[in-house]
Design a protein around this motif. Structure first.
Motif: not given
Length: 401
Positions: A34-38
């Motif tokens: 999982c990851s998130d766009i800053k």
């Protein structure tokens, strides 16, 4: 009436991937990533001709004359920002498809707003995908952060500054994050639902708000949430005012529902649909449907068969609907449930990447089974239309193989 310039901006087409499908595919492989766009929206500049639509007034004190400002980048809440962001990311994936094929596919299918949810079967593939995604998104001006995986091997390859921020954890523990509203525990590789605490509801308006606060995108809590919706329908039939305190009998029933809702947080769902690291030799989809006088249901399960003879079944998704206000016979409600089951199967096959070898529908109504196997012109409109719908959907399933 006050007119806000930002509200006059057109939203643009809906380019979001279906939330239902993104969460489904997140459960396919044994390795989660999982990851998130800053600061996604703030990475997009606004073209000069659109700047006037993002003007606003500001002053440091009420004694000053307000000054006029313009946003040079898209602020959070601006109506067209999600469409623009998704277009940029998908266009960026298309432009660099040859250079980053795996990452481009992940952007097209497993990205929802600023959240990227991926699942793979190999740790080396997960490490490579993280690197590819990072480089691909940089070409579009975006930075991926808050990385999280259930694999210690994958987490060791991620710089500390890019990992999901956590409070102090024990040595060897992995943190807990949130995947599109569903809590994900990387240590146990499990998903947890939540029901925010609210003051006791006493009016139909408050009851509706309370029911809607239980976030359950895949319908795992359908047997529980449908009880609240049935009560809501009863209050509507009795024409209880939106802000009128509900009668004592319904209030006792509602308080029982509210007491039980606290147990939602104790429900744990394994993230990975499979139970083994081995590749299944066969994957079947089984969909059950049923109905009562108050509601109708459909639930889909995947059945995994492994070369060693082991079999594992997982609940994938469920759907429930309150029965119509107009009283209907049980066979007609069972027919509605069968329609729901076929449409649920179509959605699951469309969104899942598994090669499903067989689809089986289970229903306990002999009347409905008889209707489905007869020409639709033998029946009145209500039954006939649903027989046609089921027949057309079954043909689509056969066409999909």
């Amino acid at each position: 009436t006050t007119i806000k310039l930002c509200h006059e901006v057109l939203t643009g087409p809906d380019l979001l991937n279906p939330l239902f499908g993104v969460l489904l595919r997140f459960r396919q492989g044994r390795i989660a990533l999982c990851s998130d766009i800053k600061d996604m929206f703030l990475q997009m500049r606004v073209v000069e001709e659109d700047l006037p639509a993002l003007r606003f007034l500001f002053r440091d004190s009420k004694d000053e004359e307000p000054s006029v400002y313009q946003c040079l980048r898209r602020p959070f809440g601006e109506r067209s920002a999600p469409t623009c962001a998704n277009y940029i990311m998908k266009r960026n994936a298309e432009d660099f498809q040859q250079q980053y094929p795996t990452a481009a596919e992940a952007v097209r299918k497993n990205l929802y707003v600023d959240d990227s949810l991926n699942s793979l079967d190999d740790e080396d593939e997960a490490v490579a995908l993280r690197q590819e995604l990072t480089e691909l998104m940089k070409h579009g001006g975006f930075t991926l952060t808050k990385w999280l995986s259930n694999s210690q091997t994958v987490m060791k390859e991620i710089p500390e500054s890019d990992k999901v921020p956590t409070k102090e954890v024990k040595l060897g523990d992995l943190p807990t994050s949130q995947a599109l509203g569903v809590h994900y525990n990387a240590q146990t590789d499990s998903l947890h639902l939540s029901a925010p605490k609210k003051p006791p509801a006493k009016t139909p308006r408050e009851i509706l708000s309370r029911i809607a606060s239980v976030w359950d995108p895949h319908g795992w809590l359908s047997p529980f949430t449908i009880r609240g919706r049935v009560l809501q329908q009863q209050l509507c039939l009795e024409e209880v005012g939106w802000d009128t305190e509900i009668p004592e009998d319904q209030l006792r029933e509602w308080k029982k529902w509210e007491d039980e809702v606290q147990a939602v947080e104790s429900i744990i769902v394994p993230r990975c649909l499979r139970s083994s690291d081995d590749t299944p030799s066969e994957v079947q989809l089984h969909v059950f449907s049923d109905s009562s006088k108050q509601a109708k249901y459909a639930a889909g399960y995947l059945r995994f068969s492994y070369p060693n003879g082991n079999v594992h079944c997982s609940l994938v998704a469920a759907r429930s609907r309150v029965a119509p206000k107009k009283r209907m016979t049980i066979p007609r409600l069972e027919l509605d449930a069968a329609c729901m089951a076929v449409k649920l199967a179509l959605t699951l096959i469309e969104e899942l990447d598994y090669h499903i070898t067989a689809v089986t529908f289970w229903i306990d109504s002999m009347v409905v089974l008889h209707w489905i196997h007869q020409p639709s012109n033998r029946y009145r409109d209500y039954v006939a239309h649903r027989i046609v719908d089921i027949g057309e959907d079954l043909k689509k399933l056969e066409a999909d193989g």
